[in-house]
Design a protein around this motif. Structure first.
Motif, PDB file in Angstrom:
ATOM      1  N   MET A 147       0.674  -1.317  -0.147  1.00 43.88           N
ATOM      2  CA  MET A 147       0.040  -0.097   0.037  1.00 43.88           C
ATOM      3  C   MET A 147       0.911   1.383   0.079  1.00 43.88           C
ATOM      4  O   MET A 147       1.952   1.262   0.332  1.00 43.88           O
ATOM      5  CB  MET A 147      -1.031  -0.166   1.162  1.00 43.88           C
ATOM      6  N   LYS A 148       0.352   2.339  -0.644  1.00 42.64           N
ATOM      7  CA  LYS A 148       0.853   3.727  -0.472  1.00 42.64           C
ATOM      8  C   LYS A 148       0.006   4.350   0.533  1.00 42.64           C
ATOM      9  O   LYS A 148      -1.068   4.689   0.322  1.00 42.64           O
ATOM     10  CB  LYS A 148       0.832   4.422  -1.860  1.00 42.64           C
ATOM     11  N   HIS A 149       0.828   4.825   1.727  1.00 40.06           N
ATOM     12  CA  HIS A 149      -0.048   5.248   2.671  1.00 40.06           C
ATOM     13  C   HIS A 149       0.487   6.707   3.343  1.00 40.06           C
ATOM     14  O   HIS A 149       1.620   6.996   3.180  1.00 40.06           O
ATOM     15  CB  HIS A 149      -0.165   4.566   3.851  1.00 40.06           C
ATOM     16  N   LEU A 150      -0.317   7.845   3.442  1.00 34.90           N
ATOM     17  CA  LEU A 150       0.010   9.146   3.747  1.00 34.90           C
ATOM     18  C   LEU A 150      -0.370   9.344   5.222  1.00 34.90           C
ATOM     19  O   LEU A 150      -1.563   9.294   5.429  1.00 34.90           O
ATOM     20  CB  LEU A 150      -0.377  10.180   2.764  1.00 34.90           C
ATOM     21  N   ASP A 151       0.523   9.648   6.013  1.00 40.81           N
ATOM     22  CA  ASP A 151       0.203   9.932   7.564  1.00 40.81           C
ATOM     23  C   ASP A 151       0.655  11.445   7.874  1.00 40.81           C
ATOM     24  O   ASP A 151       1.795  11.572   7.707  1.00 40.81           O
ATOM     25  CB  ASP A 151       0.958   8.829   8.473  1.00 40.81           C
ATOM     26  N   VAL A 152      -0.372  12.336   7.942  1.00 42.14           N
ATOM     27  CA  VAL A 152      -0.096  13.600   7.900  1.00 42.14           C
ATOM     28  C   VAL A 152      -0.189  13.950   9.401  1.00 42.14           C
ATOM     29  O   VAL A 152      -0.718  13.714  10.123  1.00 42.14           O
ATOM     30  CB  VAL A 152      -1.270  14.264   7.025  1.00 42.14           C
ATOM     31  N   ALA A 153       0.715  15.142   9.478  1.00 43.57           N
ATOM     32  CA  ALA A 153       0.914  15.484  10.825  1.00 43.57           C
ATOM     33  C   ALA A 153       1.328  14.365  11.680  1.00 43.57           C
ATOM     34  O   ALA A 153       0.927  14.351  12.858  1.00 43.57           O
ATOM     35  CB  ALA A 153      -0.398  16.160  11.552  1.00 43.57           C
ATOM     36  N   GLY A 154       2.027  13.482  11.303  1.00 46.36           N
ATOM     37  CA  GLY A 154       2.696  12.221  11.899  1.00 46.36           C
ATOM     38  C   GLY A 154       3.955  12.227  12.507  1.00 46.36           C
ATOM     39  O   GLY A 154       4.506  11.395  12.846  1.00 46.36           O
ATOM     40  N   MET A 201      -2.651   7.642  -3.388  1.00 47.09           N
ATOM     41  CA  MET A 201      -2.333   7.146  -2.117  1.00 47.09           C
ATOM     42  C   MET A 201      -3.747   6.191  -1.654  1.00 47.09           C
ATOM     43  O   MET A 201      -5.016   6.677  -1.955  1.00 47.09           O
ATOM     44  CB  MET A 201      -2.529   8.363  -0.926  1.00 47.09           C
ATOM     45  N   ASP A 202      -3.258   5.061  -1.237  1.00 47.80           N
ATOM     46  CA  ASP A 202      -4.599   4.120  -0.702  1.00 47.80           C
ATOM     47  C   ASP A 202      -4.982   4.433   0.471  1.00 47.80           C
ATOM     48  O   ASP A 202      -6.407   4.361   0.667  1.00 47.80           O
ATOM     49  CB  ASP A 202      -4.067   2.747  -0.680  1.00 47.80           C
ATOM     50  N   GLY A 203      -4.234   5.038   1.433  1.00 48.40           N
ATOM     51  CA  GLY A 203      -4.845   5.589   2.674  1.00 48.40           C
ATOM     52  C   GLY A 203      -4.319   6.573   3.171  1.00 48.40           C
ATOM     53  O   GLY A 203      -3.351   7.237   2.783  1.00 48.40           O
ATOM     54  N   TYR A 204      -4.944   7.638   3.986  1.00 53.88           N
ATOM     55  CA  TYR A 204      -4.549   8.849   4.508  1.00 53.88           C
ATOM     56  C   TYR A 204      -5.041   8.910   5.935  1.00 53.88           C
ATOM     57  O   TYR A 204      -6.151   8.610   6.375  1.00 53.88           O
ATOM     58  CB  TYR A 204      -5.231   9.961   3.639  1.00 53.88           C
ATOM     59  N   THR A 205      -4.005   9.098   6.839  1.00 52.15           N
ATOM     60  CA  THR A 205      -4.480   9.205   8.393  1.00 52.15           C
ATOM     61  C   THR A 205      -3.966  10.623   8.891  1.00 52.15           C
ATOM     62  O   THR A 205      -2.831  11.145   8.328  1.00 52.15           O
ATOM     63  CB  THR A 205      -3.801   8.141   9.211  1.00 52.15           C
ATOM     64  N   ILE A 206      -4.709  11.102   9.627  1.00 51.98           N
ATOM     65  CA  ILE A 206      -4.148  12.181  10.410  1.00 51.98           C
ATOM     66  C   ILE A 206      -4.584  12.222  11.833  1.00 51.98           C
ATOM     67  O   ILE A 206      -5.899  12.018  12.058  1.00 51.98           O
ATOM     68  CB  ILE A 206      -4.567  13.768   9.943  1.00 51.98           C
ATOM     69  N   VAL A 220      -5.408  13.650  -2.841  1.00 51.11           N
ATOM     70  CA  VAL A 220      -4.230  12.697  -3.042  1.00 51.11           C
ATOM     71  C   VAL A 220      -4.771  11.199  -2.838  1.00 51.11           C
ATOM     72  O   VAL A 220      -3.954  10.179  -3.318  1.00 51.11           O
ATOM     73  CB  VAL A 220      -3.197  13.031  -2.108  1.00 51.11           C
ATOM     74  N   LEU A 221      -5.897  10.910  -2.314  1.00 47.97           N
ATOM     75  CA  LEU A 221      -6.284   9.666  -2.222  1.00 47.97           C
ATOM     76  C   LEU A 221      -6.835   8.988  -3.463  1.00 47.97           C
ATOM     77  O   LEU A 221      -7.539   9.678  -4.543  1.00 47.97           O
ATOM     78  CB  LEU A 221      -7.453   9.594  -1.371  1.00 47.97           C
ATOM     79  N   LYS A 222      -6.482   7.840  -3.690  1.00 49.22           N
ATOM     80  CA  LYS A 222      -6.913   7.015  -4.922  1.00 49.22           C
ATOM     81  C   LYS A 222      -8.611   6.597  -4.853  1.00 49.22           C
ATOM     82  O   LYS A 222      -8.915   6.685  -3.845  1.00 49.22           O
ATOM     83  CB  LYS A 222      -6.256   5.509  -5.129  1.00 49.22           C
ATOM     84  N   ARG A 223      -9.148   6.434  -5.869  1.00 42.25           N
ATOM     85  CA  ARG A 223     -10.513   5.970  -5.903  1.00 42.25           C
ATOM     86  C   ARG A 223     -10.507   4.665  -5.116  1.00 42.25           C
ATOM     87  O   ARG A 223      -9.923   3.717  -5.261  1.00 42.25           O
ATOM     88  CB  ARG A 223     -11.244   5.762  -7.282  1.00 42.25           C
ATOM     89  N   GLY A 224     -11.423   4.558  -4.057  1.00 40.27           N
ATOM     90  CA  GLY A 224     -11.425   3.523  -3.175  1.00 40.27           C
ATOM     91  C   GLY A 224     -10.748   3.896  -1.883  1.00 40.27           C
ATOM     92  O   GLY A 224     -10.668   2.699  -0.925  1.00 40.27           O
TER      93      GLY A 224
END
Lengths: 88, 269
Positions: free
Chosen positions: B65-72, B152-157, B177-181
């Motif tokens: 997966m490609k994941h983005l954790d923001v303010a991480g 991105m497959d996932g985005y968390t903050i 930035v998120l992919k569809r789904g």
């Protein structure tokens, strides 16, 4: 996929590998970035701005961007150019 | 009180224009960075660890997966994602296809504050994740992200969105930035309405927290800012409607500890 292209080179000065360049873009123009080994920075050719890399961490906050043309101009114009760019 | 429409907010009784907010927040996090994790443990009696566990289990990470954790910044969420993936990997039969997928995993830890990222890098080393090529540290702005559309497959903050100046911009960038789904997940301190508990929580927040901040971190003001920023943040329902307004579908939220924290989620269809 070729294994070599998956190796992630994080240390400053060791290069900006293919898989990263596919994922990171300029925060202002959202266009691709180009790694400049001599300045250890990421260049956004679309808008002529460079972003530094510090301790192996790309600094891609808009305010970190430095206008490239400013390097060729006298020092007093740098601040004016950058502040006028940031005020847009 | 927060005026969401004119984007001015109040620290105590002082009004702060929005251009000041990011500078103030920057100072707060530069000051707290070295004590951040210790203070989190103290203030939440260690509960923040469970809350983050819950966030990551809702994410359902998968290899590749490609994941983005923001303010991480200090890495808590990113480490949990990696450790979840690594434990799955070690239990599964070794298979070259799986190996390739795991190598494709990329977790971007994005934070506007370099001091927080530096703390994160050190903690990664302590946790044995320093050599993990999946973990990528980038200094970036949640309101102007440096990632391609639909990447991105996932985005968390987690505990970051209440510190931004323009929530709508952050949500719009998350959507972009998120992919569809792809899934958006936000863990944040929220609002308690449960009678009696609410009064206890208010007392705890305004009397205890800043005092602990003073004793442990030598910084009362930053922790005063923290408790005020929680009260100013939109309610669970209001925030959910903002997420929907950004284009997300199936927007839901789950209250933990009576609303002390909430996990909001949304899907990009």
């Amino acid at each position: 996929m070729v294994r070599a292209s998956l190796m992630l080179l994080k240390d400053a000065g060791r290069g900006f590998c293919n898989s990263l360049s596919q994922m990171l873009v300029c925060p202002l123009s959202k266009q691709p970035l180009r790694y400049s080994e001599e300045t250890n920075s990421l260049i956004s050719d679309a808008i002529g701005v460079s972003f530094p890399i510090k301790d192996g961490i790309p600094c891609l906050v808009p305010m970190d961007g430095k206008i490239i043309e400013a390097d060729d101009m006298p020092k007093t114009d740098d601040a004016a150019d950058l502040s006028s760019k940031n005020n847009q | 009180m927060l005026c969401q429409f004119c984007h001015t907010f109040f620290s105590g009784f002082k009004e702060i224009p929005e251009e000041e907010k990011s500078r103030m927040v920057g100072n707060v996090f530069s000051n707290v960075a070295s004590n951040y994790d210790l203070m989190n443990d103290l203030m939440s009696a260690g509960l923040h660890r469970l809350w983050k566990d819950r966030l990551v289990s809702k994410l359902n990470p998968f290899p590749g997966m490609k994941h983005l954790d923001v303010a991480g910044g200090t890495g808590d969420v990113a480490f949990r994602i990696l450790e979840t993936l690594n434990s799955v990997k070690s239990r599964a039969t070794q298979d070259s296809l799986d190996d390739n997928l795991h190598e494709e995993t990329q977790i971007f830890v994005c934070d506007i504050n370099p001091k927080m990222l530096n703390v994160g890098q050190k903690r990664a080393l302590e946790r044995g994740l320093g050599e993990d090529k999946s973990l990528i540290w980038v200094e970036g702005d949640a309101e102007a992200l440096n990632y391609k559309d639909n990447s991105m497959d996932g985005y968390t903050i987690a505990f970051g969105i209440r510190n931004v100046t323009h929530i709508e911009k952050v949500l719009a960038e998350a959507y972009r930035v998120l992919k569809r789904g792809g899934r958006f997940l936000c863990l944040e301190l929220s609002h308690v309405e449960v009678p009696v508990f609410k009064e206890l929580y208010d007392y705890y927040s305004f009397s205890i927290i800043p005092a602990v901040g003073e004793v442990v971190a030598g910084d009362r003001d930053s922790y005063q800012y923290l408790v005020e920023s929680i009260r100013r943040f939109p309610s669970q329902e209001t925030f959910a409607s903002m997420i929907a307004a950004a284009g997300f579908q199936k927007v839901e939220y789950e209250n933990l500890v009576g609303g002390v924290v909430a996990i909001h989620s949304g899907l990009k269809i």
